[in-house]
Design an enzyme around this catalytic site. Structure first.
Site, PDB file in Angstrom:
ATOM      1  N   HIS A  34     -12.718 -36.397  -5.965  1.00 21.96           N
ATOM      2  CA  HIS A  34     -13.124 -37.495  -5.090  1.00 21.96           C
ATOM      3  C   HIS A  34     -12.197 -38.697  -5.159  1.00 21.96           C
ATOM      4  CE1 HIS A  34     -14.792 -39.197  -8.801  1.00 21.96           C
ATOM      5  NE2 HIS A  34     -14.720 -40.355  -8.201  1.00 21.96           N
TER       6      HIS A  34
HETATM    7  C1  UD1 Z   1     -16.532 -44.973  -5.901  1.00 24.50           C
HETATM    8  C2  UD1 Z   1     -15.773 -45.773  -6.946  1.00 24.50           C
HETATM    9  C3  UD1 Z   1     -15.121 -44.822  -7.941  1.00 24.50           C
HETATM   10  C4  UD1 Z   1     -16.139 -43.852  -8.494  1.00 24.50           C
HETATM   11  C5  UD1 Z   1     -16.914 -43.174  -7.382  1.00 24.50           C
HETATM   12  C6  UD1 Z   1     -18.007 -42.322  -7.963  1.00 24.50           C
HETATM   13  C7  UD1 Z   1     -14.804 -47.876  -6.128  1.00 24.50           C
HETATM   14  C8  UD1 Z   1     -13.551 -48.565  -5.725  1.00 24.50           C
HETATM   15  N1  UD1 Z   1     -14.702 -46.561  -6.353  1.00 24.50           N
HETATM   16  O1  UD1 Z   1     -15.581 -44.199  -5.194  1.00 24.50           O
HETATM   17  O2  UD1 Z   1     -14.574 -45.553  -8.999  1.00 24.50           O
HETATM   18  O3  UD1 Z   1     -15.447 -42.891  -9.254  1.00 24.50           O
HETATM   19  O4  UD1 Z   1     -17.493 -44.160  -6.533  1.00 24.50           O
HETATM   20  O5  UD1 Z   1     -18.415 -41.318  -7.105  1.00 24.50           O
HETATM   21  O6  UD1 Z   1     -15.825 -48.502  -6.254  1.00 24.50           O
HETATM   22  N2  UD1 Z   1     -19.712 -41.973   1.303  1.00 24.50           N
HETATM   23  C9  UD1 Z   1     -20.766 -41.400   1.978  1.00 24.50           C
HETATM   24  N3  UD1 Z   1     -22.015 -41.487   1.409  1.00 24.50           N
HETATM   25  C10 UD1 Z   1     -22.262 -42.116   0.232  1.00 24.50           C
HETATM   26  C11 UD1 Z   1     -21.181 -42.690  -0.431  1.00 24.50           C
HETATM   27  C12 UD1 Z   1     -19.909 -42.624   0.108  1.00 24.50           C
HETATM   28  O7  UD1 Z   1     -20.595 -40.814   3.040  1.00 24.50           O
HETATM   29  O8  UD1 Z   1     -23.427 -42.144  -0.201  1.00 24.50           O
HETATM   30  C13 UD1 Z   1     -18.351 -41.845   1.882  1.00 24.50           C
HETATM   31  C14 UD1 Z   1     -17.986 -42.962   2.848  1.00 24.50           C
HETATM   32  O9  UD1 Z   1     -17.222 -42.418   3.856  1.00 24.50           O
HETATM   33  C15 UD1 Z   1     -17.131 -43.870   1.986  1.00 24.50           C
HETATM   34  C16 UD1 Z   1     -16.438 -42.887   1.048  1.00 24.50           C
HETATM   35  O10 UD1 Z   1     -17.397 -41.863   0.817  1.00 24.50           O
HETATM   36  O11 UD1 Z   1     -16.210 -44.613   2.743  1.00 24.50           O
HETATM   37  C17 UD1 Z   1     -16.021 -43.512  -0.255  1.00 24.50           C
HETATM   38  O12 UD1 Z   1     -17.131 -44.164  -0.890  1.00 24.50           O
HETATM   39  P1  UD1 Z   1     -16.868 -45.436  -1.847  1.00 24.50           P
HETATM   40  O13 UD1 Z   1     -18.126 -45.829  -2.497  1.00 24.50           O
HETATM   41  O14 UD1 Z   1     -16.108 -46.468  -1.122  1.00 24.50           O
HETATM   42  O15 UD1 Z   1     -15.852 -44.863  -2.909  1.00 24.50           O
HETATM   43  P2  UD1 Z   1     -15.949 -43.569  -3.809  1.00 24.50           P
HETATM   44  O16 UD1 Z   1     -14.811 -42.679  -3.473  1.00 24.50           O
HETATM   45  O17 UD1 Z   1     -17.310 -42.990  -3.783  1.00 24.50           O
HETATM   46  N1  UDP Z   2     -22.372 -35.740 -10.880  1.00 22.17           N
HETATM   47  C1  UDP Z   2     -23.547 -35.227 -10.348  1.00 22.17           C
HETATM   48  N2  UDP Z   2     -23.473 -34.381  -9.272  1.00 22.17           N
HETATM   49  C2  UDP Z   2     -22.276 -34.020  -8.706  1.00 22.17           C
HETATM   50  C3  UDP Z   2     -21.079 -34.544  -9.269  1.00 22.17           C
HETATM   51  C4  UDP Z   2     -21.170 -35.415 -10.352  1.00 22.17           C
HETATM   52  O1  UDP Z   2     -24.637 -35.525 -10.839  1.00 22.17           O
HETATM   53  O2  UDP Z   2     -22.283 -33.249  -7.732  1.00 22.17           O
HETATM   54  C5  UDP Z   2     -22.464 -36.693 -12.017  1.00 22.17           C
HETATM   55  C6  UDP Z   2     -21.713 -36.280 -13.257  1.00 22.17           C
HETATM   56  O3  UDP Z   2     -22.552 -35.520 -14.108  1.00 22.17           O
HETATM   57  C7  UDP Z   2     -21.342 -37.613 -13.866  1.00 22.17           C
HETATM   58  C8  UDP Z   2     -21.193 -38.530 -12.684  1.00 22.17           C
HETATM   59  O4  UDP Z   2     -21.858 -37.891 -11.594  1.00 22.17           O
HETATM   60  O5  UDP Z   2     -22.407 -38.098 -14.668  1.00 22.17           O
HETATM   61  C9  UDP Z   2     -19.724 -38.712 -12.372  1.00 22.17           C
HETATM   62  O6  UDP Z   2     -19.594 -39.353 -11.148  1.00 22.17           O
HETATM   63  P1  UDP Z   2     -18.254 -39.336 -10.314  1.00 22.17           P
HETATM   64  O7  UDP Z   2     -17.424 -38.162 -10.673  1.00 22.17           O
HETATM   65  O8  UDP Z   2     -18.657 -39.488  -8.903  1.00 22.17           O
HETATM   66  O9  UDP Z   2     -17.573 -40.712 -10.739  1.00 22.17           O
HETATM   67  P2  UDP Z   2     -16.558 -41.160 -11.890  1.00 22.17           P
HETATM   68  O10 UDP Z   2     -17.138 -40.767 -13.200  1.00 22.17           O
HETATM   69  O11 UDP Z   2     -15.236 -40.524 -11.609  1.00 22.17           O
HETATM   70  O12 UDP Z   2     -16.458 -42.625 -11.710  1.00 22.17           O
END
Ligand code: UD1
Ligand code: UDP
Length: 353
Positions: free
Chosen positions: A203
Site C-alpha cells: 500500500h
Molecule cells: C495511510 C498512512 C500510512 C499508513 C496507511 C495505513 C499517511 C500519509 N499515510 O496511508 O502511513 O501506512 O495509512 O494503511 O497518513 N482509501 C479508501 N478508503 C479508505 C481509506 C483510503 O478508498 O477507507 C483510498 C483513497 O483513495 C485514498 C487512498 O486510499 O486517497 C490513500 O489513503 P490515505 O489515508 O491517504 O493513505 P494510505 O495509503 O492509506
Molecule cells: N491489517 C489488517 N487487515 C489487512 C491488512 C493489515 O487487519 O487486510 C492490519 C495488520 O495486522 C497491522 C495493520 O493492519 O496491524 C497494519 O496496517 P497497514 O499495513 O495498513 O499500515 P502500516 O503499518 O504500514 O502503517
C-alpha cells in the site's frame, strides 16, 4: 487525567486498543477518529472486533491531498480540544492524523504524548518520515518501542523526554493470536492450507503510485512456489485498475478485500512467507516467526532485519523471487519489542507530565 486520543488510519486502531484498555483503570479517555480511513473493512471492522468503544467523535475527514487533509483535520481537532478541554493529547505512529493531532496539541498548549516515537527510516521522501520527526520534536513524552528508537531520539537531543515502553503492537498480537486460531475461518473461506501460502500486502505510495514498481512486485509475487493471497488496500486496487495491471494481479494472485485484524493475524500466522511494504506487518511477522520479505529499500524496524527474520528487497522482481525461496531465517535471542506490557507502560508514562 483526561486524555484525548487521536486515531484515523488502520494501524492506529490496532495500536490504540491495548492502550485504551490500559488507560481505562486510571484515566478518562476521549477517543477521536479523524475519518482518514472510512471504508467498513478499513475502519469499522476494527472497532467491532477489538472491543474498543466507538470513538466519541468522528471528524469524517476522508481522503484528500496531504495538505488539505491535514489542515481539515487540524481545524476539526482544534474545535474538539476546546470542547473537551483535555489534560493531554495522545497520538500514535506517523500518519497525517498523527501530525494533525500533534500540531493542534502544541498550538492549544496541551501536553502531547507520542506512542511509537523515535522511528526513523532515513528516507525523507516518505510523508511518514516527516510526520514522525515533527511529532517527536513537539511531544512532551516520547513512548519509544525499542532501544534503537531511544538512540534515534537521543541523537536528536530528545533523550530527556523518552521512555522505552516496548511495542504496543506486540501486546496486540499476544492478545489476538489464540483468539484468531479459535475464531477466524479465513483459511477455510479462502481455501488456504496452513503453511502452504504466501501472504502479501502492498500500500506504500512509493510502490502503488509507480506503475513500474507495482508491476515488478506483481511479477516477483507471481513467481512464488505457493499461492499468494493479497488483501488489497483500496489505494492498491484503484492503481491496479488505473495502470492496467488488474488482470496480471488477479490471474496470478488471490486478490481479496482487506480483512479484519483477527483474520489478518490468522493469515500471517499460517503463511509460509509474507511479502509486504507495511511497517506494522513486518513486526507482526517477526512476533509470529513468519519469514518476511519487505518490498522497500529501507525499514524503521531494523531489529527484524538484524535478527535475520526480515529481508529488504525493494521492488526488484528477481530479489523478491529469490527471497521468497530462501530457507535461512532466524529471530535472535530475547525480545527487542518489550515484554507485551507496553500499553500499561504508556498509561504509566502519563505520570511524567
Ligand atoms: C495511510 C498512512 C500510512 C499508513 C496507511 C495505513 C499517511 C500519509 N499515510 O496511508 O502511513 O501506512 O495509512 O494503511 O497518513 N482509501 C479508501 N478508503 C479508505 C481509506 C483510503 O478508498 O477507507 C483510498 C483513497 O483513495 C485514498 C487512498 O486510499 O486517497 C490513500 O489513503 P490515505 O489515508 O491517504 O493513505 P494510505 O495509503 O492509506
Ligand atoms: N491489517 C489488517 N487487515 C489487512 C491488512 C493489515 O487487519 O487486510 C492490519 C495488520 O495486522 C497491522 C495493520 O493492519 O496491524 C497494519 O496496517 P497497514 O499495513 O495498513 O499500515 P502500516 O503499518 O504500514 O502503517
Amino acid at each position: 487525567m483526561k486524555v484525548l486520543s487521536i486515531v484515523g488510519a488502520r494501524p492506529q486502531f490496532v495500536k490504540a486498543f491495548p492502550v485504551s484498555r490500559a488507560l481505562a483503570s486510571e484515566h478518562e479517555e476521549v477517543l477521536v477518529h479523524t475519518g482518514q480511513h472510512y471504508d467498513e473493512e478499513m475502519s469499522d471492522v476494527f472497532f467491532e472486533e477489538l472491543g474498543i468503544p466507538e470513538p466519541a467523535h468522528n471528524l469524517g475527514i476522508g481522503s484528500d491531498g496531504h495538505v488539505r487533509q491535514t489542515a481539515r483535520m487540524m481545524t476539526g481537532l482544534a474545535e474538539l480540544v476546546e470542547q473537551e478541554d483535555p489534560d493531554c493529547v495522545l497520538v500514535y505512529g506517523d500518519t497525517n492524523s498523527t501530525l494533525a493531532g500533534a500540531l493542534v496539541a502544541v498550538q492549544t498548549n496541551r501536553d502531547l504524548v507520542h506512542v511509537e516515537a523515535g522511528l526513523r527510516s532515513g528516507n525523507r521522501d516518505m510523508p511518514e518520515e516527516t510526520n514522525r520527526i515533527l511529532t517527536d520534536h513537539v511531544s512532551d513524552v516520547l513512548c519509544a518501542p525499542t532501544a534503537e528508537a531511544v538512540r534515534n531520539l537521543e541523537a536528536e537531543g530528545l533523550g530527556d523526554r523518552v521512555v522505552n515502553v516496548g511495542d504496543v503492537m506486540y501486546d496486540a498480537v499476544l492478545w489476538a493470536r489464540e483468539k484468531a486460531v479459535e475464531h477466524s475461518d479465513v483459511l477455510e473461506r479462502n481455501e488456504l492450507v496452513e503453511g502452504e501460502f504466501v501472504l502479501s500486502t502492498v500500500h506504500r505510495a512509493s510502490n502503488t503510485d509507480d506503475p513500474d514498481r507495482l508491476e515488478a512486485i506483481l511479477e516477483g509475487l507471481a513467481a512464488a512456489e505457493y499461492p499468494v493471497v493479497l488483501p488489497a488496500h483500496p489505494r492498491t486496487k484503484s492503481r491496479l485498475r488505473e495502470y492496467d495491471l488488474w488482470e496480471l494481479a488477479t490471474d496470478y494472485l488471490h486478490v481479496v478485500e482487506p480483512v479484519g485484524y483477527l483474520d489478518f493475524i490468522r493469515l500471517l500466522d499460517g503463511a509460509e512467507r509474507v511479502a509486504t511494504d507495511s511497517g506494522g506487518v513486518q513486526k507482526e511477522a517477526f512476533f509470529l516467526r513468519t519469514p518476511c520479505v519487505t518490498l522497500r529499500e529501507e525499514t524503521e524496524w531494523v531489529e527484524t532485519v538484524e535478527a535475520g527474520g526480515n529481508v529488504l528487497v525493494g521492488a526488484d522482481t528477481d530479489a523478491i523471487r529469490e527471497a521468497l525461496a530462501r530457507d535461512d531465517w532466524s529471530y535472535g535471542e530475547g525480545s527487542p519489542y518489550g515484554d507485551g506490557d507496553a500499553a500499561s507502560l504508556v498509561a504509566d508514562s502519563l505520570n511524567r507530565l
